[in-house]
Write an enzyme that holds these catalytic residues in place. Structure first.
Site: not given
Ligand code: 5RP
Length: 151
Positions: A10, A68, A70, A101, A136
């Site tokens: 994203d 993204c 996180t 694994h 596994h």
């Molecule tokens: O980590 C994320 C999803 O897990 C996204 O990158 C995050 O939520 C985006 O946040 P924002 O729109 O405030 O930049």
């Protein structure tokens, strides 16, 4: 044969995706980039879906990377797709173990969690570590059976 990596992010991880794509290409990988292609705000699940479905359809022929802020949202969405084992990883130990694994086929990371240099180290470990099989196999088979019956 050159390995194909399908990558998606994203807006929060666009810069990291650009960096990792260049690193992968320089290292000889073929990279399929499903977007996003700039830093305008977007919804991460659509990119997770695009990468995860591509990986599921490739049946072992490709690996995926999802980025993204996180890595959490990407991993949640990617794991909804049958055949995908997406691993959220921010350390080298887990990068190795999730291949050995879990036979993970999608790597998720957070651009707001780790530095780009660490992400590249993780990618290298993840891509170069084989699944060790043995006991596994049974555990993966349990997950696959669950998917077949319930998804
Ligand atoms: O980590 C994320 C999803 O897990 C996204 O990158 C995050 O939520 C985006 O946040 P924002 O729109 O405030 O930049």
């Amino acid at each position: 044969m050159q390995q194909i990596i399908v990558i998606g992010s994203d807006h929060a991880a666009f810069e990291l995706k650009t960096f990792l794509t260049k690193q992968l290409q320089t290292s000889g990988f073929i990279v399929e980039d499903v977007g996003t292609y700039n830093q305008e705000s977007v919804d991460y699940p659509q990119f997770a879906q695009a990468v995860a479905e591509n990986i599921a359809n490739a049946r072992g022929g490709k690996k995926g990377i999802l980025l993204c802020g996180t890595g959490v949202g990407m991993s949640i969405m990617a794991n909804k797709v049958k055949g995908v084992r997406a691993a959220l990883i921010h350390d080298l130990f887990s990068a190795k173990l999730t291949r050995e694994h879990n036979d993970s086929n999608v790597l998720c990371m957070g651009a707001r969690v780790i530095a780009a240099s660490m992400a590249w180290e993780i990618v290298n470990v993840w891509l170069s570590t084989p699944f060790i099989g043995g006991k596994h196999h049974n555990r993966i088979a349990f997950i696959t059976n669950y998917e077949q019956k319930n998804l």
